[in-house]
Design a protein around this motif. Sequence first.
Motif, PDB file in Angstrom:
ATOM      1  N   TYR A 181      37.791  44.282  42.101  1.00 17.64           N
ATOM      2  CA  TYR A 181      36.575  44.591  42.858  1.00 17.64           C
ATOM      3  C   TYR A 181      35.656  43.371  42.912  1.00 17.64           C
ATOM      4  CZ  TYR A 181      32.408  46.852  44.563  1.00 17.64           C
ATOM      5  OH  TYR A 181      31.312  47.172  45.316  1.00 17.64           O
ATOM      6  N   ALA A 182      35.523  42.665  41.799  1.00 17.40           N
ATOM      7  CA  ALA A 182      34.681  41.457  41.768  1.00 17.40           C
ATOM      8  C   ALA A 182      35.201  40.418  42.757  1.00 17.40           C
ATOM      9  CB  ALA A 182      34.631  40.889  40.352  1.00 17.40           C
ATOM     10  N   GLY A 218      29.705  41.510  41.171  1.00 19.95           N
ATOM     11  CA  GLY A 218      30.814  42.425  41.404  1.00 19.95           C
ATOM     12  C   GLY A 218      31.215  43.164  40.137  1.00 19.95           C
ATOM     13  N   ALA A 232      31.043  47.065  39.612  1.00 19.82           N
ATOM     14  CA  ALA A 232      32.257  47.758  39.187  1.00 19.82           C
ATOM     15  C   ALA A 232      31.957  48.685  38.010  1.00 19.82           C
ATOM     16  CB  ALA A 232      33.344  46.750  38.821  1.00 19.82           C
ATOM     17  N   LYS A 260      27.496  44.995  51.431  1.00 20.65           N
ATOM     18  CA  LYS A 260      28.730  45.569  50.885  1.00 20.65           C
ATOM     19  C   LYS A 260      28.425  46.403  49.652  1.00 20.65           C
ATOM     20  CE  LYS A 260      33.121  44.626  48.626  1.00 20.65           C
ATOM     21  NZ  LYS A 260      33.468  46.017  48.793  1.00 20.65           N
ATOM     22  N   LEU A 261      27.649  45.823  48.744  1.00 24.30           N
ATOM     23  CA  LEU A 261      27.353  46.538  47.507  1.00 24.30           C
ATOM     24  C   LEU A 261      26.486  47.771  47.762  1.00 24.30           C
ATOM     25  CD1 LEU A 261      26.802  43.575  45.045  1.00 24.30           C
ATOM     26  CD2 LEU A 261      28.779  45.081  45.222  1.00 24.30           C
ATOM     27  N   GLU A 287      36.747  41.092  45.537  1.00 19.41           N
ATOM     28  CA  GLU A 287      36.350  41.591  46.863  1.00 19.41           C
ATOM     29  C   GLU A 287      34.915  41.201  47.187  1.00 19.41           C
ATOM     30  OE1 GLU A 287      36.874  45.778  47.586  1.00 19.41           O
ATOM     31  OE2 GLU A 287      38.768  45.796  46.476  1.00 19.41           O
ATOM     32  N   VAL A 288      34.050  41.283  46.183  1.00 20.66           N
ATOM     33  CA  VAL A 288      32.645  40.933  46.385  1.00 20.66           C
ATOM     34  C   VAL A 288      32.518  39.441  46.698  1.00 20.66           C
ATOM     35  CG1 VAL A 288      30.371  40.805  45.288  1.00 20.66           C
ATOM     36  CG2 VAL A 288      31.789  42.853  44.986  1.00 20.66           C
ATOM     37  N   ASN A 339      28.274  35.943  42.464  1.00 16.40           N
ATOM     38  CA  ASN A 339      28.888  37.060  43.177  1.00 16.40           C
ATOM     39  C   ASN A 339      29.934  37.762  42.328  1.00 16.40           C
ATOM     40  OD1 ASN A 339      27.329  36.758  45.473  1.00 16.40           O
ATOM     41  ND2 ASN A 339      28.751  35.324  46.398  1.00 16.40           N
ATOM     42  N   ARG A 340      30.663  36.996  41.545  1.00 18.71           N
ATOM     43  CA  ARG A 340      31.650  37.593  40.637  1.00 18.71           C
ATOM     44  C   ARG A 340      30.949  38.447  39.590  1.00 18.71           C
ATOM     45  NH1 ARG A 340      34.085  37.146  35.903  1.00 18.71           N
ATOM     46  NH2 ARG A 340      36.309  37.552  35.735  1.00 18.71           N
ATOM     47  N   VAL A 377      26.861  40.246  51.032  1.00 20.87           N
ATOM     48  CA  VAL A 377      27.218  40.814  49.735  1.00 20.87           C
ATOM     49  C   VAL A 377      26.317  42.011  49.426  1.00 20.87           C
ATOM     50  CG1 VAL A 377      27.286  40.360  47.244  1.00 20.87           C
ATOM     51  CG2 VAL A 377      28.145  38.656  48.845  1.00 20.87           C
TER      52      VAL A 377
END
Length: 104
Positions: A51-52, A34, A38, A71-72, A54-55, A30-31, A68
């Motif tokens: 931002y990462a 993100g 970004a 969101k993305l 937040e993801v 997920n990082r 996820v």
Amino acid sequence: MSTFDDRETAFENKFIHDEELAFRAEARCNRLLGLWAAQLLGKSGDSADAYAREVVKADFQEAGHEDVVRKLASDLTGKADPDAIRARRAELLVEARGQVLLEG
């Protein structure tokens, strides 16, 4: 302790270890996802790192990774659709698992 108890304990410990590695790999994925998003959004440095994070946090809304993706997809409207995000996630999950395994 009997041999059966030793085996049971070993299986329990392995299960715990495997689950911890899976959790760390998902968070790492997920990082990375993100950071990828970004970049598409034109963010860099501290802004991209924030931002990462937040993801990563978005993944705690519900079980699975669709939170996820949603969101993305919302953030990347016009830049990446949900299928492209899922495909990139699949690629990054392999990379994340490798990184986590190397870290031990």
